[in-house]
Design a protein around this motif. Structure first.
Motif, PDB file in Angstrom:
ATOM      1  N   LYS A   1       0.834  -1.200   0.000  1.00 40.30           N
ATOM      2  CA  LYS A   1       0.000   0.000   0.000  1.00 40.30           C
ATOM      3  C   LYS A   1       0.869   1.251   0.000  1.00 40.30           C
ATOM      4  N   GLY A   2       0.510   2.202  -0.849  1.00 43.54           N
ATOM      5  CA  GLY A   2       1.281   3.422  -0.983  1.00 43.54           C
ATOM      6  C   GLY A   2       2.422   3.328  -1.964  1.00 43.54           C
ATOM      7  N   ARG A   3       2.781   2.109  -2.378  1.00 47.89           N
ATOM      8  CA  ARG A   3       3.859   1.912  -3.338  1.00 47.89           C
ATOM      9  C   ARG A   3       3.356   1.399  -4.685  1.00 47.89           C
ATOM     10  N   PHE A   4       2.344   0.540  -4.660  1.00 45.58           N
ATOM     11  CA  PHE A   4       1.798  -0.046  -5.881  1.00 45.58           C
ATOM     12  C   PHE A   4       0.463   0.611  -6.219  1.00 45.58           C
ATOM     13  N   ALA A   5       0.139   0.665  -7.507  1.00 42.69           N
ATOM     14  CA  ALA A   5      -1.138   1.204  -7.961  1.00 42.69           C
ATOM     15  C   ALA A   5      -1.658   0.365  -9.126  1.00 42.69           C
ATOM     16  N   ILE A   6      -2.902  -0.084  -9.018  1.00 39.50           N
ATOM     17  CA  ILE A   6      -3.525  -0.872 -10.071  1.00 39.50           C
ATOM     18  C   ILE A   6      -4.490   0.016 -10.845  1.00 39.50           C
ATOM     19  N   SER A   7      -4.543  -0.152 -12.167  1.00 40.03           N
ATOM     20  CA  SER A   7      -5.403   0.671 -13.004  1.00 40.03           C
ATOM     21  C   SER A   7      -5.853  -0.114 -14.223  1.00 40.03           C
ATOM     22  N   ARG A   8      -6.890   0.398 -14.885  1.00 40.45           N
ATOM     23  CA  ARG A   8      -7.487  -0.272 -16.034  1.00 40.45           C
ATOM     24  C   ARG A   8      -7.523   0.666 -17.230  1.00 40.45           C
ATOM     25  N   ASP A   9      -7.148   0.166 -18.402  1.00 41.65           N
ATOM     26  CA  ASP A   9      -7.286   0.879 -19.661  1.00 41.65           C
ATOM     27  C   ASP A   9      -8.205   0.044 -20.541  1.00 41.65           C
TER      28      ASP A   9
END
Length: 124
Positions: free
Chosen positions: A67-75
């Motif tokens: 948490k605070g280091r990784f980020a998940i996202s969708r395109d």
């Protein structure tokens, strides 16, 4: 039938960043929650991050240590889910793979489809 391919791994130094991609074919990823798992040698597989299917609330979830280091996202246009990993540590070294759960919501440890993964190595 949905097929998943994970890519983007490699060898990086501590503190560096890396972005993993989970690209789908055969169906739209918008209908699925996507979960990133990882497994280090001699250790059990663990969930890292999750993003809910695109028609839901868009909720995401992370393992406490990232948490605070990784980020998940969708395109959606690229039928791809990304995992951006910042401030990487040697403890993040593992084989990473993505999995999908039809109309799933996060958090979840379940999956219907599993992809081939990619190796991440963090070393100085």
């Amino acid at each position: 039938q949905l097929q998943l391919v994970g890519s983007g791994g490699g060898l990086v130094q501590p503190g560096d960043s890396l972005t993993l991609s989970c690209t789908a074919s055969g169906s739209t990823l918008d209908d699925y929650a996507i979960i990133w798992f990882r497994q280090a040698p001699g250790e059990k597989q663990e969930g890292v991050s999750c993003i809910s299917h695109a028609h839901a609330d868009g909720r995401t979830d992370y393992k406490a240590s990232v948490k605070g280091r990784f980020a998940i996202s969708r395109d959606s246009a690229k039928n791809t889910v990304y995992l951006r990993m910042n401030s990487l540590k040697p403890e993040d070294t593992a084989f990473y793979l993505c999995a999908a759960l039809w109309f799933g919501s996060c958090p979840t440890d379940s999956a219907d489809f599993w992809g081939q993964g990619t190796q991440v190595t963090v070393s100085s």
